[in-house]
Motif scaffolding. Sequence first.
Motif, PDB file in Angstrom:
ATOM      1  N   GLN A  44     -11.279  17.563 -64.814  1.00  0.00           N
ATOM      2  CA  GLN A  44     -11.845  16.478 -63.943  1.00  0.00           C
ATOM      3  C   GLN A  44     -10.902  15.396 -63.799  1.00  0.00           C
ATOM      4  OE1 GLN A  44     -15.840  16.044 -66.684  1.00  0.00           O
ATOM      5  NE2 GLN A  44     -16.390  15.241 -64.497  1.00  0.00           N
ATOM      6  N   GLN A  49     -12.877  16.485 -59.480  1.00  0.00           N
ATOM      7  CA  GLN A  49     -13.977  17.220 -59.314  1.00  0.00           C
ATOM      8  C   GLN A  49     -15.208  16.889 -60.272  1.00  0.00           C
ATOM      9  OE1 GLN A  49     -12.539  21.323 -59.302  1.00  0.00           O
ATOM     10  NE2 GLN A  49     -12.057  21.282 -57.259  1.00  0.00           N
ATOM     11  N   THR A  50     -16.251  17.206 -60.036  1.00  0.00           N
ATOM     12  CA  THR A  50     -17.516  16.936 -60.614  1.00  0.00           C
ATOM     13  C   THR A  50     -17.311  17.939 -61.959  1.00  0.00           C
ATOM     14  OG1 THR A  50     -18.766  18.566 -59.545  1.00  0.00           O
ATOM     15  CG2 THR A  50     -18.856  16.180 -58.821  1.00  0.00           C
ATOM     16  N   ARG A  51     -18.073  17.400 -62.884  1.00  0.00           N
ATOM     17  CA  ARG A  51     -18.076  18.386 -64.144  1.00  0.00           C
ATOM     18  C   ARG A  51     -18.858  19.676 -63.996  1.00  0.00           C
ATOM     19  NH1 ARG A  51     -17.677  17.677 -69.620  1.00  0.00           N
ATOM     20  NH2 ARG A  51     -18.694  19.204 -70.936  1.00  0.00           N
ATOM     21  N   GLU A  52     -20.011  19.722 -63.089  1.00  0.00           N
ATOM     22  CA  GLU A  52     -20.409  20.973 -62.494  1.00  0.00           C
ATOM     23  C   GLU A  52     -19.503  21.885 -61.985  1.00  0.00           C
ATOM     24  OE1 GLU A  52     -21.905  17.733 -62.047  1.00  0.00           O
ATOM     25  OE2 GLU A  52     -23.291  17.854 -63.618  1.00  0.00           O
ATOM     26  N   ALA A  53     -18.650  21.440 -61.018  1.00  0.00           N
ATOM     27  CA  ALA A  53     -17.704  22.207 -60.137  1.00  0.00           C
ATOM     28  C   ALA A  53     -16.827  22.842 -61.122  1.00  0.00           C
ATOM     29  CB  ALA A  53     -17.027  21.373 -59.202  1.00  0.00           C
TER      30      ALA A  53
END
Length: 68
Positions: A44, A49-53
């Motif tokens: 990250q 990028q987001t944690r989910e991505a």
Amino acid sequence: MTTLEIKGGWNITKGKLKQKWAQLTDDDLQCAEGRQDELVGRIQKRTGQTREAVEKAIQEVFAAYSCN
């Protein structure tokens, strides 16, 4: 599964993660070895990028590896 097989699997996974995120360093991956939360955080930080991505992408890398 032997220690050598596990280490080889991690080396393959590290290579695939570096292919996906070229900005990751060997140090990022070595420090994060065996610590998923730290690995996600480092990716990250490097990529924005987001944690989910990041988690989804890591799951895809592991799924691709397990199929080989």
